[in-house]
Enzyme design. Structure first.
Site, short mmCIF file in Angstrom:
data_model
loop_
_atom_site.label_atom_id
_atom_site.label_comp_id
_atom_site.label_asym_id
_atom_site.label_seq_id
_atom_site.Cartn_x
_atom_site.Cartn_y
_atom_site.Cartn_z
N TYR A 138 0.83 -1.20 0.00
CA TYR A 138 0.00 0.00 0.00
C TYR A 138 0.86 1.25 0.00
CZ TYR A 138 -4.11 -2.75 1.27
OH TYR A 138 -5.14 -3.63 1.29
N HIS A 154 -12.86 2.98 5.61
CA HIS A 154 -11.61 2.26 5.35
C HIS A 154 -11.19 1.40 6.54
CE1 HIS A 154 -10.77 5.25 1.97
NE2 HIS A 154 -10.65 4.06 1.41
N ARG A 203 -5.77 6.95 -8.75
CA ARG A 203 -4.93 5.89 -8.20
C ARG A 203 -5.51 4.55 -8.64
NH1 ARG A 203 -7.15 3.23 -3.46
NH2 ARG A 203 -5.09 2.37 -3.07
N ASN A 261 -6.41 0.50 -7.53
CA ASN A 261 -6.55 -0.51 -6.50
C ASN A 261 -6.76 -1.82 -7.26
OD1 ASN A 261 -6.64 -1.65 -4.00
ND2 ASN A 261 -8.74 -1.00 -3.56
N GLU A 289 -9.16 -1.56 -10.25
CA GLU A 289 -9.99 -0.36 -10.15
C GLU A 289 -9.13 0.85 -10.48
OE1 GLU A 289 -12.81 -1.94 -6.46
OE2 GLU A 289 -11.39 -0.30 -6.13
N TYR A 297 -7.06 -10.43 3.13
CA TYR A 297 -8.00 -9.33 2.96
C TYR A 297 -8.59 -9.29 1.56
CZ TYR A 297 -9.85 -4.62 2.56
OH TYR A 297 -10.67 -3.55 2.34
N LYS A 298 -7.76 -9.60 0.57
CA LYS A 298 -8.24 -9.57 -0.80
C LYS A 298 -8.97 -10.88 -1.19
CE LYS A 298 -4.81 -6.20 -2.42
NZ LYS A 298 -5.72 -5.12 -2.86
#
Lengths: 346, 321
Positions: free
Chosen positions: A37, A193, A223, A225, A265, A316-317
């Protein structure tokens, strides 16, 4: 040049595919061989033809099919669109922005004719030709924000700015990576978030919020993601988890190429003029592993990114169940050669 | 450019609206419409004063949906650093200026059921745009406007005519009228928001009184633009650029940096927005923080400085610029 819109589905028989030309313009998000990140924001300015930066609001061959899929999602679950009452000025701001950008980028497909407050909007791919009064909700078949986001690819959130924070006060969210507008509506930047691992500790959200509060009119920012999705399904929402969650158990060493998709994204953020709110565009792009490895640089790099991804991010993903199969499959496309800098194909 | 996209404008009209206050109408040089803005926004006006570049923030006071031009009002301040003197005495109708895109650091809370606007003197300007917006959207508001005298106050007659005496209350200190802040803030319905723009002492008093009356912080809004404070000249070393700039008595660090040809980030130029926050690498002396952006702890740490308004007194200052 006129786009040839594909007829395809994002559910049931999953006929979604990228044409060879569309693969080359896929927004591959990794500019190096590992990922962590960061506040990876850059000015959202027009880029080269043949990339997704060609126009600031990108329209591609999936436009018509994506709008049909959105209509299906909304029919089943109208709460995917919500706007709090104080967001009406921001709704009109958004309608103006999306109409202006689509008409500027794709004049053969979209036309906006402004005559004072009397506007005519022609959307040829969807067969729409409407005349309405800007600022008068009663002259459109939907709220202005719902009206225009039924005609624009990507999810859209409008965040209100007050008390030194940003508040998720309106949204059209049908192509999301496992988050719910109905759950997040009314939350502030730190709250929505909340579930993201690691990033809070390294101060990413404090810095990103500070940066966004100062976002200026006429200077949008963007940005990337990313995550991964099994089958080319746009609507991977918590509400429909029972439909797509089990897909993750269906990946085998033989079907990685067609089943596993990189989901990117391209997020762009725009200060809105009348409301001083911020429009958050979350545009989702899907590419299967079979399609991705036609670009050798991307095959090598994705293999390395997945291999070195921190375990917290793997969980998390939601990659845990099929990451090993995917790495093994991609390893056949990674000869260990160095990769060139940047995200574009060689 | 660091301050946002610039717009070339021309002064189409100058009016004297009160003692020491002039109104300037700005239209786009190319005749195109200006961007729509949100009430409470300001622009940075860049002036070329005989080769000396001056940049000051001014609130937009015209109706936000009027894209044919922007109006600003400028008070001629006695101890002017040059900006208001230039606008009042040198600028003529037809002259060219450059403005930034509008930036809003003083927006109305659109959830408010009622809005109370407390203006002191030239602090009226952002409220002129806000009232136009409230009136158009049929939102309840009251203006309480304190001025020195009838001669020194701008726009009060036309405001009473346009919005009615029930919504516009005037207080002239020359006539011993005092804005009754405490009684005003004491008894308001839930969902009311209060806004103050005026001299520092008035702003401080309103914020303190609101706190004492139990108002939630989120319902009280203020805007103060602080002009850079003059002081003793000093040197600032810019480590990344590898140069030392001299900051003059009546100059800000930001202005000195720009004069040296370095494009440093900025937005409000009034110590409010945080855009020009700069890391202090070495400081042998005392930083004089004049901004309202950094927290007290950040100011005390001596590691950050807002270069648009703050100064330094000492032997060595090194900045990450």
């Amino acid at each position: 040049m006129a786009i040839v819109f594909r007829q395809e589905t994002f559910r049931d028989d999953f006929t979604y595919r990228n044409s060879p030309g569309n693969i080359r313009r896929f927004p591959f998000p990794f500019d190096r061989d590992e990922y962590m990140y960061s506040v990876n924001m850059e000015p959202h300015v027009r880029g080269q033809a043949g990339t997704v930066y060609e126009s600031l609001i990108d329209v591609d061959e999936h436009y018509v099919a994506e709008m049909q899929d959105r209509a299906l999602v909304l029919k089943e679950d109208p709460l995917r669109y919500q706007a709090l009452p104080h967001m009406m000025a921001a709704q009109w701001d958004t309608l103006e922005l999306l109409m202006e950008e689509q008409a500027a980028g794709y004049p053969e497909h979209f036309t906006l004719i402004r005559n004072g407050d009397r506007w005519r909007w022609i959307n040829r791919p969807l067969g729409i030709d409407d005349t309405f009064t800007f600022g008068d909700r009663s002259t459109l078949p939907y709220d202005p924000f719902e009206y225009i986001t039924r005609q624009a690819q990507g999810d859209f959130c409008i965040v209100d700015q007050r008390d030194g924070n940003l508040w998720m006060d309106a949204g059209m969210v049908t192509t999301q990576a496992d988050w719910s507008l109905d759950f997040d509506i009314g939350m502030n930047f730190m709250e929505w978030h909340g579930p993201v691992p690691l990033a809070h500790q390294i101060g990413v959200f404090d810095r990103a919020l500070k940066f966004l509060l100062k976002l200026q009119l006429g200077k949008p920012t963007r940005r990337f993601n990313w995550t991964m999705t099994i089958n080319p399904r746009l609507d991977t929402s918590p509400e429909n988890y029972h439909k797509w969650g089990p897909d993750r158990t269906t990946v085998t060493p033989d079907n990685v190429g067609e089943k596993v998709h990189l989901r990117v994204e391209l997020q762009s953020l725009w200060r809105l003029p009348r409301s001083n709110a911020i429009l958050f565009v979350i545009r989702c792009y899907l590419i299967s592993m079979n399609e991705l490895v036609t670009v050798p640089k991307w095959a090598r790099r994705l293999h390395r990114v997945l291999k070195t991804l921190p375990p917290e991010l793997v969980d998390y993903k939601g990659l845990t169940r099929y990451r090993d199969n995917t790495i093994a499959w991609l390893s056949k496309h990674d000869d260990g050669a160095p990769t060139s800098p940047g995200i574009f194909p060689d | 450019m660091s301050g946002g996209l610039a717009i070339a404008v021309r002064v189409s009209r100058i009016d004297t609206v009160a003692a020491n206050i002039k109104r300037f109408r700005l239209v786009r040089h190319d005749g195109e419409p200006l961007p729509v803005f949100s009430a409470g926004a300001h622009v940075i006006v860049t002036m070329d004063d005989d080769g000396h570049r001056r940049r000051n923030p001014y609130s937009l006071m015209s109706a936000p949906h009027d894209t044919s031009g922007y109006d600003i009002s400028v008070l001629r301040v006695a101890e002017s650093r040059g900006g208001s003197a230039f606008l009042h005495e040198k600028l003529r109708e037809g002259d060219a200026l450059t403005i930034s895109h509008p930036v809003n650091l003083f927006h109305a809370d659109k959830r408010g059921r009622k809005h109370i606007l407390l203006a002191g003197g030239i602090g009226i300007t952002p409220f002129l745009a806000m009232m136009a917006e409230f009136d158009r959207a049929n939102v309840a508001f009251e203006l309480h406007y304190a001025m020195r005298s009838r001669e020194h106050g701008a726009y009060w007659q036309e405001l009473v005519e346009r919005y009615g005496a029930h919504r516009v209350k005037l207080y002239f200190s020359a006539e011993n009228d005092v804005l009754p802040v405490a009684s005003l803030l004491h008894n308001q319905p839930l969902g009311t928001h209060a806004y103050v723009c005026g001299p520092d002492r008035m702003t401080d008093f309103v914020l303190r009184t609101a706190r004492e009356c139990g108002w939630p912080k989120s319902n009280v809004h203020s805007e103060r633009f602080l002009a850079p404070i003059s002081g003793k000249a000093f040197d600032a070393e810019l480590l990344r650029s590898g140069i030392v700039v001299r900051v003059g008595d009546h100059e800000s660090i930001l202005e000195a940096v720009e004069a040296a040809g370095i494009d440093a980030p900025y937005m409000c130029r009034g110590g409010a927005c945080g855009q020009c926050e700069t890391a202090v690498v070495a400081c042998n002396g005392v930083l004089a923080h004049h901004d309202v952006y950094l927290s007290e702890e950040e100011k005390a740490s001596g590691r950050k400085v807002m270069i648009c308004v703050s100064r330094f007194d000492g032997t060595k200052l090194s900045l990450d610029l």
